[in-house]
Scaffold this motif. Structure first.
Motif, PDB file in Angstrom:
ATOM      1  N   LYS A  91       0.809  -1.211   0.000  1.00 19.51           N
ATOM      2  CA  LYS A  91       0.000   0.000   0.000  1.00 19.51           C
ATOM      3  C   LYS A  91       0.847   1.268   0.000  1.00 19.51           C
ATOM      4  O   LYS A  91       0.303   2.371  -0.051  1.00 19.51           O
ATOM      5  N   ALA A  92       2.144   1.115   0.073  1.00 18.09           N
ATOM      6  CA  ALA A  92       3.049   2.267   0.058  1.00 18.09           C
ATOM      7  C   ALA A  92       3.373   2.614  -1.388  1.00 18.09           C
ATOM      8  O   ALA A  92       4.267   2.035  -2.002  1.00 18.09           O
ATOM      9  N   ASN A 113      13.475  -5.100   4.989  1.00 17.06           N
ATOM     10  CA  ASN A 113      13.210  -4.373   6.239  1.00 17.06           C
ATOM     11  C   ASN A 113      11.775  -3.873   6.295  1.00 17.06           C
ATOM     12  O   ASN A 113      11.144  -3.887   7.355  1.00 17.06           O
ATOM     13  N   TRP A 114      11.252  -3.391   5.167  1.00 23.48           N
ATOM     14  CA  TRP A 114       9.864  -2.920   5.159  1.00 23.48           C
ATOM     15  C   TRP A 114       8.906  -4.030   5.581  1.00 23.48           C
ATOM     16  O   TRP A 114       7.963  -3.792   6.343  1.00 23.48           O
ATOM     17  N   ALA A 115       9.135  -5.232   5.070  1.00 24.52           N
ATOM     18  CA  ALA A 115       8.263  -6.360   5.415  1.00 24.52           C
ATOM     19  C   ALA A 115       8.322  -6.636   6.909  1.00 24.52           C
ATOM     20  O   ALA A 115       7.290  -6.915   7.546  1.00 24.52           O
ATOM     21  N   VAL A 121       4.580  -3.658  13.255  1.00 26.39           N
ATOM     22  CA  VAL A 121       3.521  -2.668  13.508  1.00 26.39           C
ATOM     23  C   VAL A 121       2.167  -3.348  13.627  1.00 26.39           C
ATOM     24  O   VAL A 121       1.388  -3.072  14.543  1.00 26.39           O
ATOM     25  N   ARG A 122       1.862  -4.266  12.723  1.00 24.37           N
ATOM     26  CA  ARG A 122       0.560  -4.927  12.740  1.00 24.37           C
ATOM     27  C   ARG A 122       0.381  -5.822  13.967  1.00 24.37           C
ATOM     28  O   ARG A 122      -0.756  -6.070  14.393  1.00 24.37           O
ATOM     29  N   ALA A 123       1.481  -6.290  14.540  1.00 26.57           N
ATOM     30  CA  ALA A 123       1.385  -7.161  15.714  1.00 26.57           C
ATOM     31  C   ALA A 123       1.156  -6.377  16.998  1.00 26.57           C
ATOM     32  O   ALA A 123       0.787  -6.969  18.026  1.00 26.57           O
ATOM     33  N   PHE A 124       1.333  -5.053  16.939  1.00 29.58           N
ATOM     34  CA  PHE A 124       1.176  -4.238  18.143  1.00 29.58           C
ATOM     35  C   PHE A 124      -0.307  -4.120  18.496  1.00 29.58           C
ATOM     36  O   PHE A 124      -1.154  -3.934  17.630  1.00 29.58           O
ATOM     37  N   LYS A 125      -0.624  -4.223  19.768  1.00 28.02           N
ATOM     38  CA  LYS A 125      -2.034  -4.266  20.185  1.00 28.02           C
ATOM     39  C   LYS A 125      -2.728  -2.920  20.012  1.00 28.02           C
ATOM     40  O   LYS A 125      -3.888  -2.861  19.617  1.00 28.02           O
ATOM     41  N   ALA A 147       0.330   0.412   7.806  1.00 25.49           N
ATOM     42  CA  ALA A 147       0.088  -0.729   8.694  1.00 25.49           C
ATOM     43  C   ALA A 147      -0.628  -0.318   9.973  1.00 25.49           C
ATOM     44  O   ALA A 147      -0.988  -1.184  10.778  1.00 25.49           O
ATOM     45  N   GLY A 148      -0.809   1.003  10.188  1.00 22.01           N
ATOM     46  CA  GLY A 148      -1.581   1.456  11.338  1.00 22.01           C
ATOM     47  C   GLY A 148      -0.819   2.246  12.374  1.00 22.01           C
ATOM     48  O   GLY A 148      -1.356   2.550  13.440  1.00 22.01           O
ATOM     49  N   ALA A 149       0.425   2.631  12.102  1.00 20.79           N
ATOM     50  CA  ALA A 149       1.236   3.351  13.084  1.00 20.79           C
ATOM     51  C   ALA A 149       1.055   4.858  12.965  1.00 20.79           C
ATOM     52  O   ALA A 149       0.694   5.381  11.902  1.00 20.79           O
TER      53      ALA A 149
END
Length: 299
Positions: A91-92, A113-115, A121-125, A147-149
């Motif tokens: 999506k970038a 590194n991006w992966a 990031v996606r694993a963060f609650k 990814a939501g950060a």
């Protein structure tokens, strides 16, 4: 408590994706595809012979001719000069551009590194706060934002930050929580430490040499240790990662892992280290291009 350093290096291999491929390499050069363009760039590590016929190389849209032993040189185009063009990794979405420093405004080997960043990031609650230092044209910032950060992007170059903001708009991520900071990384980090601000993940990708927004001089071997110490102080109690990457020839993933271990005393987790490589389309030959060390809170 201290993080555990991995006993052996790993190679983060970047293979091709829709908008990039290492088509061939050899005789000190590499043949790559960026979107719809094929490009020839110098690569001294390629001691072997190319596999593809010479006519394939001769048909490239752009060839970089170096003018010195560093990064400077000139692009030679098959037709009219190519302006910015569109690329994407997930999506970038971002723009490629033929710079005077042999790269195309981003570094494709960083896709490995991006992966990893995307996964962390996606694993963060909750929504993590990510700090991207020496962020350049912003692809890593966009990956984390997508990814939501909530991202803080720092670079001493006003031009680079402007380019990164344009990439964010192009990617449809302009409304995401991204702070764009034009400042010397050391000054910014020191101020954040004084303010008591914290981040859940930090990306540190410094050059070997650079100048800050007010003429400050950055030298990797003289300044990295102090900056890493301050970065460690910025990590939140629940922080997920600190990723360090460097292109300098005399640095190593092993050396950076030792620095991270020193500054992250009191934390658990694991420190992986090694190098990033680009893998040819056929999947066997690869070119090592940078070194990394990364701490993650979970092994």
């Amino acid at each position: 408590m201290a993080p555990k350093i991995a006993p052996a290096p790993i190679v983060m291999r970047t293979t091709g994706w829709a908008d990039y491929a290492l088509l061939d390499s050899g005789h000190g050069k590499k043949l790559e595809r960026y979107g719809r363009y094929t490009v020839v760039r110098p690569e001294p590590q390629c001691f072997w012979a190319p596999r593809l016929e010479q006519k394939v190389w001769d048909n490239a849209d752009a060839v970089f001719d170096p003018t010195d032993e560093d990064e400077a040189g000139r692009w030679r185009f098959k037709g009219k000069p190519i302006e910015r063009f569109d690329l994407a990794w997930g999506k970038a979405k971002f723009h490629g551009q033929f710079t005077p420093f042999r790269h195309l405004a981003f570094f494709p080997e960083q896709a490995a590194n991006w992966a990893w960043q995307d996964e962390r990031v996606r694993a963060f609650k909750a929504q993590p706060k990510i700090l991207n230092l020496f962020g350049y044209t912003g692809v890593a910032s966009l990956v984390c934002a997508a990814a939501g950060a909530a991202v803080t992007h720092v670079d001493a170059s006003k031009k680079s930050v402007g380019f990164a903001r344009e990439n964010a708009a192009f990617a449809g991520l302009a409304d995401k929580p991204i702070r764009w900071i034009v400042e010397d990384a050391r000054k910014f980090v020191a101020r954040e430490v004084r303010r008591g601000n914290k981040y859940d993940g930090i990306i540190l990708d410094p050059p070997k040499f650079g100048r800050g927004a007010d003429g400050e001089v950055w030298r990797l071997f003289e300044d990295l240790a102090a900056l890493t110490k301050d970065c460690a102080a910025l990590l939140s109690d629940d922080a997920s990662f600190l990723l360090m990457n460097a292109y300098a020839a005399r640095v190593s993933g092993a050396a950076m892992s030792g620095l991270l271990a020193q500054e992250l005393q009191g934390r658990g987790g694991v420190i992986d280290w090694g190098e990033l490589s680009l893998v040819e389309e056929k999947g066997d030959r690869q070119i090592g291009l940078s070194f990394f060390a990364r701490w993650s809170s979970e092994g």
